[in-house]
Design a protein around this motif. Structure first.
Motif, mmCIF file in Angstrom:
data_model
loop_
_atom_site.group_PDB
_atom_site.id
_atom_site.type_symbol
_atom_site.label_atom_id
_atom_site.label_comp_id
_atom_site.label_asym_id
_atom_site.label_seq_id
_atom_site.Cartn_x
_atom_site.Cartn_y
_atom_site.Cartn_z
ATOM 1 N N LEU A 160 0.821 -1.214 0.000
ATOM 2 C CA LEU A 160 0.000 0.000 0.000
ATOM 3 C C LEU A 160 0.853 1.260 0.000
ATOM 4 C CD1 LEU A 160 -2.845 -1.052 2.473
ATOM 5 C CD2 LEU A 160 -2.997 -0.839 -0.013
ATOM 6 N N GLN A 161 1.963 1.257 0.751
ATOM 7 C CA GLN A 161 2.835 2.416 0.764
ATOM 8 C C GLN A 161 3.458 2.661 -0.608
ATOM 9 O OE1 GLN A 161 5.584 1.574 3.906
ATOM 10 N NE2 GLN A 161 4.192 2.239 5.541
ATOM 11 N N LYS A 162 3.848 1.583 -1.298
ATOM 12 C CA LYS A 162 4.404 1.750 -2.639
ATOM 13 C C LYS A 162 3.357 2.310 -3.592
ATOM 14 C CE LYS A 162 7.904 -1.895 -2.337
ATOM 15 N NZ LYS A 162 8.359 -3.189 -2.901
ATOM 16 N N ILE A 163 2.122 1.783 -3.498
ATOM 17 C CA ILE A 163 1.058 2.267 -4.392
ATOM 18 C C ILE A 163 0.760 3.726 -4.106
ATOM 19 C CG2 ILE A 163 -1.379 1.996 -4.967
ATOM 20 C CD1 ILE A 163 -1.045 -1.006 -4.448
ATOM 21 N N ALA A 164 0.727 4.102 -2.807
ATOM 22 C CA ALA A 164 0.433 5.489 -2.457
ATOM 23 C C ALA A 164 1.521 6.430 -2.953
ATOM 24 C CB ALA A 164 0.264 5.614 -0.944
ATOM 25 N N SER A 165 2.778 6.030 -2.811
ATOM 26 C CA SER A 165 3.852 6.904 -3.286
ATOM 27 C C SER A 165 3.823 7.055 -4.798
ATOM 28 C CB SER A 165 5.202 6.326 -2.843
ATOM 29 O OG SER A 165 5.385 5.033 -3.384
ATOM 30 N N MET A 166 3.516 5.950 -5.529
ATOM 31 C CA MET A 166 3.432 6.040 -6.985
ATOM 32 C C MET A 166 2.272 6.930 -7.394
ATOM 33 S SD MET A 166 4.212 2.055 -7.962
ATOM 34 C CE MET A 166 3.813 2.336 -9.669
ATOM 35 N N ARG A 167 1.137 6.844 -6.691
ATOM 36 C CA ARG A 167 -0.017 7.672 -7.030
ATOM 37 C C ARG A 167 0.259 9.147 -6.736
ATOM 38 N NH1 ARG A 167 -5.544 5.421 -4.856
ATOM 39 N NH2 ARG A 167 -4.846 3.811 -6.333
ATOM 40 N N THR A 168 1.002 9.430 -5.660
ATOM 41 C CA THR A 168 1.318 10.818 -5.335
ATOM 42 C C THR A 168 2.181 11.446 -6.412
ATOM 43 O OG1 THR A 168 1.205 10.284 -2.984
ATOM 44 C CG2 THR A 168 2.364 12.303 -3.591
ATOM 45 N N VAL A 169 3.192 10.697 -6.886
ATOM 46 C CA VAL A 169 4.061 11.209 -7.942
ATOM 47 C C VAL A 169 3.293 11.389 -9.239
ATOM 48 C CG1 VAL A 169 6.104 10.693 -9.327
ATOM 49 C CG2 VAL A 169 6.106 10.239 -6.870
ATOM 50 N N ARG A 170 2.355 10.469 -9.509
ATOM 51 C CA ARG A 170 1.607 10.532 -10.774
ATOM 52 C C ARG A 170 0.625 11.692 -10.776
ATOM 53 N NH1 ARG A 170 -1.519 5.407 -11.297
ATOM 54 N NH2 ARG A 170 -2.890 6.533 -9.855
ATOM 55 N N ASP A 171 -0.048 11.944 -9.608
ATOM 56 C CA ASP A 171 -1.050 13.006 -9.548
ATOM 57 C C ASP A 171 -0.449 14.385 -9.377
ATOM 58 O OD1 ASP A 171 -2.865 11.002 -9.770
ATOM 59 O OD2 ASP A 171 -3.365 10.930 -7.620
ATOM 60 N N ALA A 172 0.812 14.483 -8.941
ATOM 61 C CA ALA A 172 1.414 15.800 -8.728
ATOM 62 C C ALA A 172 1.716 16.461 -10.068
ATOM 63 C CB ALA A 172 2.692 15.661 -7.912
ATOM 64 N N GLY A 173 1.670 17.802 -10.042
ATOM 65 C CA GLY A 173 1.979 18.565 -11.243
ATOM 66 C C GLY A 173 3.466 18.657 -11.466
ATOM 67 N N PRO A 174 3.852 19.337 -12.590
ATOM 68 C CA PRO A 174 5.290 19.468 -12.859
ATOM 69 C C PRO A 174 6.007 20.242 -11.775
ATOM 70 C CG PRO A 174 3.998 19.909 -14.827
ATOM 71 C CD PRO A 174 3.014 19.836 -13.689
ATOM 72 N N ALA A 175 5.388 21.328 -11.289
ATOM 73 C CA ALA A 175 6.038 22.115 -10.239
ATOM 74 C C ALA A 175 6.167 21.310 -8.959
ATOM 75 C CB ALA A 175 5.240 23.408 -9.985
ATOM 76 N N ASP A 176 5.092 20.550 -8.661
ATOM 77 C CA ASP A 176 5.141 19.745 -7.444
ATOM 78 C C ASP A 176 6.207 18.647 -7.553
ATOM 79 O OD1 ASP A 176 3.118 21.264 -6.433
ATOM 80 O OD2 ASP A 176 1.522 19.890 -7.136
ATOM 81 N N VAL A 177 6.302 18.057 -8.772
ATOM 82 C CA VAL A 177 7.318 17.038 -8.973
ATOM 83 C C VAL A 177 8.707 17.618 -8.800
ATOM 84 C CG1 VAL A 177 8.320 15.454 -10.659
ATOM 85 C CG2 VAL A 177 5.833 15.643 -10.453
ATOM 86 N N HIS A 178 8.906 18.844 -9.311
ATOM 87 C CA HIS A 178 10.218 19.489 -9.180
ATOM 88 C C HIS A 178 10.532 19.778 -7.720
ATOM 89 C CE1 HIS A 178 13.684 21.905 -10.190
ATOM 90 N NE2 HIS A 178 13.192 22.887 -9.434
ATOM 91 N N SER A 179 9.496 20.218 -6.992
ATOM 92 C CA SER A 179 9.718 20.515 -5.570
ATOM 93 C C SER A 179 9.979 19.241 -4.778
ATOM 94 C CB SER A 179 8.511 21.245 -4.982
ATOM 95 O OG SER A 179 7.353 20.413 -5.060
ATOM 96 N N LEU A 180 9.288 18.150 -5.164
ATOM 97 C CA LEU A 180 9.544 16.887 -4.484
ATOM 98 C C LEU A 180 10.949 16.393 -4.766
ATOM 99 C CD1 LEU A 180 6.190 14.952 -5.027
ATOM 100 C CD2 LEU A 180 7.050 15.922 -2.876
ATOM 101 N N GLY A 181 11.408 16.541 -6.009
ATOM 102 C CA GLY A 181 12.742 16.084 -6.357
ATOM 103 C C GLY A 181 13.838 16.930 -5.757
#
Length: 502
Positions: free
Chosen positions: A336-357
């Motif tokens: 479940l943790q793996k699925i949740a992390s994959m869904r968070t990365v997929r649903d985040a926008g480009p700016a959010d992805v950049h901030s996460l990275g």
């Protein structure tokens, strides 16, 4: 060429050759079980039929020498199971090694054990009616004596094992030599080094003789302690490692822990007393477990032994199911943790992805400040230093050691960089960096090229008030210079280890 192998027949490994062997002196072929040509003029010179037909001449041997054809004499002479060759080898072995040396004689024969050789000689030669000669009128129906394979049976495989010698590698305890009852490394193994060159001469003075006698008494005491320890191991059966290990595996974990705790009393008791002592403690442990089990049954309303046995069975089944459920739950939670992390990365926008990275390291949780009230050395700190120590969770004494170390290096070299501070102080690098920043902000360390208004104000103040404040804290209120201040600092601070609490 004649060879005699020194390995006994009963101790030979598979594929080994035992007994007397014959090889061709030219091609080194084994001609023990085949026809060979033996020279009558050259001692122990044999050739195979191929080399003899080619007229081989070797050393002093010439092809015109007298010779004889030798084959295997498998026919019996005195008994139906001893061949003529074996009879000749037995007599030859006894002549070479002496009467009664049955071990070497059996090795010379190669196909018989020492017990068989001794029994055969006693029956045929010593117990003969025509002693000292054996019975020469024996008649046998079989043309050939039975071989060793025929005696043991065609379908049976001969038991071949290695004869163990008294070596450290031939025992389950590494370093123990069973034939000598000694160890490769003894207790006080260097005891003999002291007396190996000692000599008591006639011209020695009484003091020298007395000194050497004292050294010998010390050596004898070491030998007594060595014998006591070896006797303890032999008496308690500690060398039977596999047997003791098998017994230990049959015990429960509680019993093994209990026996390990009471092993210290073994030296104070005899073997029987210690065994009785151990057995009593194990019985007590079993009774305690049984009483606890019966009390648990009574709390659960169980009044019969049959119901108790059923309760224990169901209890073990419940524990097994619970362990399986916990294991499955852990795997499910991880998925479940793996699925949740994959869904968070997929649903985040480009700016959010950049901030996460951009976050390479997770944000640390805020840690509660350390309570240093009443700690040793707190009276030497100012209010700002107390706040820093509480926030960084450092006790006053280690902080003062760090402070003295950094400011001493700064006073000696005139400059101090952050990397140098991290090399000087062997604590958490993050705490070292924050202490370095605190010293810079306080004006105690001046960074080259920095035009901090607060630092300039501190440095322009009368007599470098930051250093004076530190001198007041450490020196008991006196205004000290930089060099004298460090001489007045307690030297015991440097001897104590830096204790930090994370």
């Amino acid at each position: 060429m004649t060879e005699r192998n020194s390995r006994s027949a009963q101790g030979a490994a598979p594929g080994d050759e035992v007994g007397q062997k014959f090889h061709c002196d030219n091609c080194q072929a084994n001609v023990t079980d085949s026809v060979r040509i033996s020279c009558n003029e050259c001692p122990e010179f044999d050739l195979c039929t191929t080399c003899f037909s080619r007229g081989i001449e070797l050393g002093s041997h010439r092809n015109n020498h007298a010779y004889r054809v030798v084959t295997r004499h498998r026919f019996p002479i005195f008994t139906h199971d001893w061949s003529a060759d074996e009879e000749l080898l037995l007599i030859d072995g006894l002549r070479q090694f002496g009467m009664g040396n049955w071990k070497d004689a059996a090795e010379h024969v190669g196909t018989r054990t020492k017990e068989e050789c001794e029994q055969h000689y006693m029956d045929v030669y010593v117990g003969s009616d025509s002693w000292p000669l054996p019975n020469m009128d024996c008649q046998f129906e079989n043309k050939f004596a039975r071989t060793s394979e025929e005696r043991k049976g065609k379908n049976s495989t001969p038991s071949k094992y290695k004869v163990l010698s008294s070596q450290p590698s031939n025992h389950e305890i590494v370093g123990y030599m069973p034939g000598r009852l000694e160890f490769e490394t003894e207790y006080e193994n260097e005891a003999e080094q002291v007396i190996k060159d000692m000599m008591i001469n006639d011209d020695d003075s009484p003091e020298e003789v007395e000194l050497k006698q004292i050294v010998l008494r010390i050596y004898n005491n070491k030998l007594d302690r060595r014998l006591y320890r070896k006797g303890f191991m032999f008496d308690r059966g500690l060398l039977e490692y596999r047997k003791n290990q098998a017994i230990e595996k049959k015990r429960s974990k509680e019993e093994r822990d209990l026996l390990n705790k009471i092993k210290v009393f073994a030296r104070m008791q005899t073997k029987d007393d210690f065994e009785a002592f151990s057995e009593g403690l194990l019985n007590e442990l079993a009774l305690r477990h049984r009483i606890s089990q019966l009390q648990e049954w009574r709390r659960n309303g169980i009044t019969t032994l049959d119901d108790g046995a059923q309760h224990e069975t169901e209890k073990s089944q419940r524990l097994s199911r619970r362990a399986t459920t916990l294991r499955d739950s852990a795997h499910l939670l991880e998925r479940l943790q793996k699925i949740a992390s994959m869904r968070t990365v997929r649903d985040a926008g480009p700016a959010d992805v950049h901030s996460l990275g951009s976050h390479k390291h997770p944000i640390r949780k805020s840690i509660n400040p350390l309570d240093i009230e009443g700690a040793d050395g707190i009276e030497l700190l100012s209010e700002s230093e107390k706040e820093v120590c509480a926030r960084l969770r450092i006790f006053p004494r280690p902080y003062l050691v760090v402070k003295e170390t950094l400011l001493t290096e700064y006073a000696r070299t005139g400059q101090l960089k952050r990397r140098q501070a991290r090399d000087l102080v062997k604590i958490d690098v993050n705490k070292t960096s924050r202490l370095y920043d605190f010293f810079v902000e306080s004006g105690w360390i001046k960074v080259p090229g920095r035009t901090d208004a607060y630092s300039e104000t501190i440095n322009r103040s009368s007599g470098n008030t930051a250093f004076n404040e530190f001198g007041n804290n450490v020196g008991g209120g006196s205004s000290l210079g930089v060099s004298s201040m460090y001489h007045r600092a307690p030297s015991a601070l440097l001897d104590n280890p830096i204790k930090t609490e994370y």
